[in-house]
Design a protein around this motif. Structure first.
Motif: not given
Length: 323
Positions: A277-298
């Motif tokens: 069991l894992l706590p929904h961490v598939g994309s949970a790295t700082v690198h990827t979350r930054r990129a995801m957030g930037q795409l939201v902004v973009d």
């Protein structure tokens, strides 16, 4: 001239919030003492929504914001946004594809390996001092000779397949349609795929269309050596059927990064020793979350500036078990 109004229903990655606050007037709904009153006050002003993974943007919210033009979802999965309702109201929905492919695929393979080789169980064995008295039992499962059925051969599914091939796994898949440029065996429905493989990797969108796509019948078809890995959405798997299959030996083991009612995990799953069991961490790295957030902004800035959305979503029905 004041910055345009943007509604943020739930907290988001801190750097994403900071970036949005530089170009929008951000209204944080979760901080309001009276959320209904805030929504009413903003009804004639909000053109933009930035939706985090735990946001629920339903038709009532969309209908109550008549000036709303775009909902930018933080995540490739957008089942928490009523995309069909948004379409009816002429509202664009975007998500964050591509930027999380590699980290999610890495995590998917890590979870598969951990489940097959009982990595968390072996770690616990050492920590409890049990190795002093005996060796850890041989694991029943191995990757050798396994066939991996990927449910959803999209961008992330293909990234998982590349990794799986490097481990010597044979690949098959089930999806919305057969893909002309893919050499893997294609199965038109879930039961056919489950019967043809001994390992299922779930990486499909959530929502009503895929709810309980993996049910008791699919698990039975997977068989007693079967392993289920879910890095998609908890709603895709019938959790009650999965618990029963794990208890009764209908399948061998499961690795789950997602659950039907996160963050609440059923006690029945917690009690089993053949599930990781894992706590929904598939994309949970700082690198990827930054990129995801930037795409939201973009996406939001591109729409504001009249250039249109960068990554709008599209929906196509998923195949279920054929009668």
């Amino acid at each position: 001239m004041s910055a345009p109004d943007l509604l943020m229903p739930k907290p988001m990655f801190a750097q994403t919030v900071e970036a949005l606050e530089q170009v929008f007037t951000v209204h944080k709904l979760w901080l309001a003492e009276d959320t209904k009153a805030m929504l009413a006050d903003l009804a004639d002003h909000v053109r933009f929504i930035a939706a985090g993974g735990h946001s629920h943007v339903d038709e009532a919210m969309i209908a109550g914001l008549p000036k709303l033009e775009i909902i930018a979802n933080f995540g490739v999965g957008y089942d928490s946004v009523d995309a069909a309702a948004a379409a009816r109201h002429g509202v664009i929905v975007t998500n964050t594809p591509e930027v999380l492919n590699e980290d999610v695929a890495d995590l998917a393979m890590a979870l598969l390996l951990a489940t097959i080789r009982e990595v968390p169980q072996a770690d616990s064995f050492v920590r409890q001092g049990r190795w002093l008295a005996q060796d850890y039992p041989l694991t029943r499962a191995t990757l050798r000779g396994r066939t991996l059925g990927i449910v959803g051969l999209g961008r992330i599914g293909k990234a998982i397949a590349r990794r799986a091939e490097a481990f010597g796994l044979t690949i098959a898949y089930c999806g919305r349609r057969r893909q002309a440029d893919v050499s893997y065996a294609y199965h038109a429905d879930m039961r056919a795929l489950a019967e043809a493989v001994d390992t299922l990797m779930i990486i499909v969108p959530g929502g009503a269309e895929t709810r309980h796509l993996v049910d008791a019948e699919v698990l039975k078809a997977l068989g007693p050596e079967g392993v289920l890995i879910n890095v998609a959405r908890g709603s895709v798997v019938d959790e009650d059927a999965l618990v029963a299959a794990l208890r009764e030996g209908t399948i061998l083991a499961a690795g789950l990064d997602v659950f039907a009612d996160e963050p609440r995990v059923p006690p029945a799953l917690l009690a089993l020793d053949n599930v990781v069991l894992l706590p929904h961490v598939g994309s949970a790295t700082v690198h990827t979350r930054r990129a995801m957030g930037q795409l939201v902004v973009d996406n939001l800035v591109s729409w504001r500036d009249g250039r249109g959305p960068l990554t709008p979503v599209a929906e196509t029905p998923w195949p279920r078990i054929k009668a």
